[in-house]
Design a protein around this motif. Structure first.
Motif, PDB file in Angstrom:
ATOM      1  N   PHE A 141       0.838  -1.202   0.000  1.00  0.00           N
ATOM      2  CA  PHE A 141       0.000   0.000   0.000  1.00  0.00           C
ATOM      3  C   PHE A 141       0.873   1.252   0.000  1.00  0.00           C
ATOM      4  CE2 PHE A 141      -2.113   3.452   2.284  1.00  0.00           C
ATOM      5  CZ  PHE A 141      -3.227   3.639   1.470  1.00  0.00           C
ATOM      6  N   ILE A 142       2.007   1.193   0.719  1.00  0.00           N
ATOM      7  CA  ILE A 142       2.941   2.326   0.732  1.00  0.00           C
ATOM      8  C   ILE A 142       3.480   2.578  -0.675  1.00  0.00           C
ATOM      9  CG2 ILE A 142       5.147   3.157   1.620  1.00  0.00           C
ATOM     10  CD1 ILE A 142       4.601   1.588   4.180  1.00  0.00           C
ATOM     11  N   PHE A 143       3.906   1.490  -1.359  1.00  0.00           N
ATOM     12  CA  PHE A 143       4.400   1.636  -2.734  1.00  0.00           C
ATOM     13  C   PHE A 143       3.288   2.097  -3.671  1.00  0.00           C
ATOM     14  CE2 PHE A 143       7.518  -1.565  -1.154  1.00  0.00           C
ATOM     15  CZ  PHE A 143       8.661  -0.820  -1.355  1.00  0.00           C
ATOM     16  N   ILE A 160       3.125  -2.344  -9.382  1.00  0.00           N
ATOM     17  CA  ILE A 160       3.573  -3.396  -8.464  1.00  0.00           C
ATOM     18  C   ILE A 160       2.858  -3.270  -7.123  1.00  0.00           C
ATOM     19  CG2 ILE A 160       5.556  -4.255  -7.158  1.00  0.00           C
ATOM     20  CD1 ILE A 160       7.307  -3.566  -9.549  1.00  0.00           C
ATOM     21  N   GLY A 161       2.757  -2.041  -6.611  1.00  0.00           N
ATOM     22  CA  GLY A 161       2.066  -1.824  -5.348  1.00  0.00           C
ATOM     23  C   GLY A 161       0.595  -2.209  -5.431  1.00  0.00           C
ATOM     24  N   PHE A 162      -0.032  -1.902  -6.549  1.00  0.00           N
ATOM     25  CA  PHE A 162      -1.446  -2.240  -6.745  1.00  0.00           C
ATOM     26  C   PHE A 162      -1.646  -3.754  -6.735  1.00  0.00           C
ATOM     27  CE2 PHE A 162      -4.707  -3.608  -9.765  1.00  0.00           C
ATOM     28  CZ  PHE A 162      -5.842  -3.027  -9.210  1.00  0.00           C
ATOM     29  N   GLY A 212       0.303  -6.106  -5.469  1.00  0.00           N
ATOM     30  CA  GLY A 212       0.595  -6.695  -4.166  1.00  0.00           C
ATOM     31  C   GLY A 212      -0.457  -6.365  -3.126  1.00  0.00           C
ATOM     32  N   CYS A 213      -0.859  -5.098  -3.074  1.00  0.00           N
ATOM     33  CA  CYS A 213      -1.832  -4.662  -2.065  1.00  0.00           C
ATOM     34  C   CYS A 213      -3.218  -5.261  -2.324  1.00  0.00           C
ATOM     35  CB  CYS A 213      -1.908  -3.139  -2.045  1.00  0.00           C
ATOM     36  SG  CYS A 213      -3.052  -2.466  -0.825  1.00  0.00           S
ATOM     37  N   CYS A 214      -3.707  -5.094  -3.535  1.00  0.00           N
ATOM     38  CA  CYS A 214      -5.052  -5.601  -3.853  1.00  0.00           C
ATOM     39  C   CYS A 214      -5.086  -7.130  -3.875  1.00  0.00           C
ATOM     40  CB  CYS A 214      -5.512  -5.050  -5.196  1.00  0.00           C
ATOM     41  SG  CYS A 214      -5.820  -3.273  -5.165  1.00  0.00           S
ATOM     42  N   GLY A 215      -3.988  -7.739  -4.333  1.00  0.00           N
ATOM     43  CA  GLY A 215      -3.943  -9.197  -4.346  1.00  0.00           C
ATOM     44  C   GLY A 215      -4.037  -9.770  -2.953  1.00  0.00           C
ATOM     45  N   ALA A 216      -3.328  -9.143  -1.996  1.00  0.00           N
ATOM     46  CA  ALA A 216      -3.384  -9.619  -0.613  1.00  0.00           C
ATOM     47  C   ALA A 216      -4.723  -9.295   0.025  1.00  0.00           C
ATOM     48  CB  ALA A 216      -2.246  -8.983   0.192  1.00  0.00           C
ATOM     49  N   ALA A 217      -5.226  -8.074  -0.169  1.00  0.00           N
ATOM     50  CA  ALA A 217      -6.483  -7.659   0.458  1.00  0.00           C
ATOM     51  C   ALA A 217      -7.671  -8.475  -0.062  1.00  0.00           C
ATOM     52  CB  ALA A 217      -6.717  -6.172   0.221  1.00  0.00           C
ATOM     53  N   MET A 218      -7.669  -8.741  -1.370  1.00  0.00           N
ATOM     54  CA  MET A 218      -8.786  -9.462  -1.985  1.00  0.00           C
ATOM     55  C   MET A 218      -8.567 -10.975  -1.985  1.00  0.00           C
ATOM     56  SD  MET A 218      -9.272  -6.906  -5.263  1.00  0.00           S
ATOM     57  CE  MET A 218     -10.461  -7.994  -6.040  1.00  0.00           C
ATOM     58  N   GLU A 219      -7.369 -11.385  -1.534  1.00  0.00           N
ATOM     59  CA  GLU A 219      -6.997 -12.803  -1.543  1.00  0.00           C
ATOM     60  C   GLU A 219      -7.143 -13.385  -2.943  1.00  0.00           C
ATOM     61  OE1 GLU A 219      -9.034 -14.963   1.500  1.00  0.00           O
ATOM     62  OE2 GLU A 219      -8.353 -13.640   3.115  1.00  0.00           O
ATOM     63  N   SER A 220      -6.586 -12.644  -3.907  1.00  0.00           N
ATOM     64  CA  SER A 220      -6.668 -13.049  -5.310  1.00  0.00           C
ATOM     65  C   SER A 220      -5.366 -13.739  -5.720  1.00  0.00           C
ATOM     66  CB  SER A 220      -6.918 -11.822  -6.191  1.00  0.00           C
ATOM     67  OG  SER A 220      -6.751 -12.136  -7.557  1.00  0.00           O
ATOM     68  N   TYR A 237       2.011 -10.316  -9.281  1.00  0.00           N
ATOM     69  CA  TYR A 237       2.915  -9.534  -8.428  1.00  0.00           C
ATOM     70  C   TYR A 237       4.227 -10.280  -8.202  1.00  0.00           C
ATOM     71  CZ  TYR A 237       4.840  -7.786  -4.019  1.00  0.00           C
ATOM     72  OH  TYR A 237       5.686  -7.319  -3.049  1.00  0.00           O
ATOM     73  N   GLY A 238       4.122 -11.548  -7.816  1.00  0.00           N
ATOM     74  CA  GLY A 238       5.320 -12.341  -7.561  1.00  0.00           C
ATOM     75  C   GLY A 238       6.202 -12.477  -8.786  1.00  0.00           C
TER      76      GLY A 238
END
Length: 268
Positions: A19-21, A80-82, A84-92, A99-100
């Protein structure tokens, strides 16, 4: 089944860091697009500001080139930030996998570049020197007609107290500078010993431009040698930064793929 404590921690940490990135990249991207579309507003801001050093950057060509570089950098960080952040938050799993993979590609490119630079050290140094000479020859100009390369070179020379790649004779090949300078000028202002704020490029000795010597300038001190010495003096710091960045990337990859595996088990 619910995510275990370790996986949940990885999820929230991955979400927080990215989210910071994501936010930083978004801010940089928005500002750089604004700068590219409407650089008149930035010009007005530099004139209103009391910081006279900003005047160095208020050439339209400088801002245009800088805006495009910032758009590319900000866009990459934002993406990249989008992911990682959305993938983790949405568990996608799809977003986390993308991202990886992106982080893996960037990590591999960094490692490859570092390894090649270490193995082919002499060739790397020669290519860097040729690159510096090329930019000076093709794009360096006077302060009145400054572009992004001119600003970068002036800042480098003022900061490292040097002149040209090897010495002042490099400016004899600088096509744009030779075409725009006065016939009596032998070196640019940044090669002189400067007074006050270095970014204002005001020589202490007015005769420096036409008659440079060891007392009033750095006309015999090349920037390549100074830059090389600076890197050697700060090698431990640069290595530490590189290791820190690599560690963050590895943690990001690890958390992303661990979360993907956990989500896969959850689906089953």
């Amino acid at each position: 089944m619910a995510l275990n404590c370790g996986t949940a921690f990885a999820k929230y940490l991955l979400c927080f860091l990215n989210f910071i990135f994501f936010a930083a990249g978004g801010v940089v991207l928005a500002l750089s697009i604004w700068l590219a579309v409407d650089n008149t507003s930035f010009l007005l801001l530099t004139r209103v500001s009391e910081n006279e050093s900003l005047a160095t950057f208020n050439q339209p060509s400088v801002m245009e080139h800088g805006a495009y570089i910032l758009i590319a950098a900000g866009g990459l960080v934002f993406l990249i930030g989008f992911l990682g952040c959305c993938g983790a938050a949405m568990e996608s799993r799809a977003l986390l996998t993308m991202y990886g993979l992106m982080v893996i590609v960037i990590f591999c490119l960094e490692v490859t570049a570092g390894a090649l630079a270490a193995v082919y050290k002499a060739e790397t140094e020669e290519e860097l020197q040729n690159f510096l000479k090329h930019t000076l020859k093709k794009y360096y100009s006077t302060q009145d007609t400054a572009n992004s390369v001119t600003v970068a070179w002036n800042a480098l020379m003022a900061e490292l107290k040097c002149c040209g790649v090897n010495n002042y004779t490099d400016f004899e090949q600088a096509i744009m500078w030779q075409a725009n300078k006065s016939s009596s000028v032998l070196v640019p202002e940044a090669c002189c010993t400067l007074k006050g704020d270095p970014m204002k490029f005001i020589p202490e000795d007015d005769t420096c431009l036409g008659s440079p010597n060891r007392e009033n300038s750095y006309y015999l001190t090349g920037c390549y040698g100074r830059l090389k010495n600076w890197v050697e003096d700060h090698a431990n710091l640069l290595m530490g930064i590189g290791i820190g960045v690599a560690a963050l990337e590895l943690l990001g990859m690890l958390f992303a793929f661990c979360l993907c595996c956990s989500l896969g088990q959850k689906i089953k």
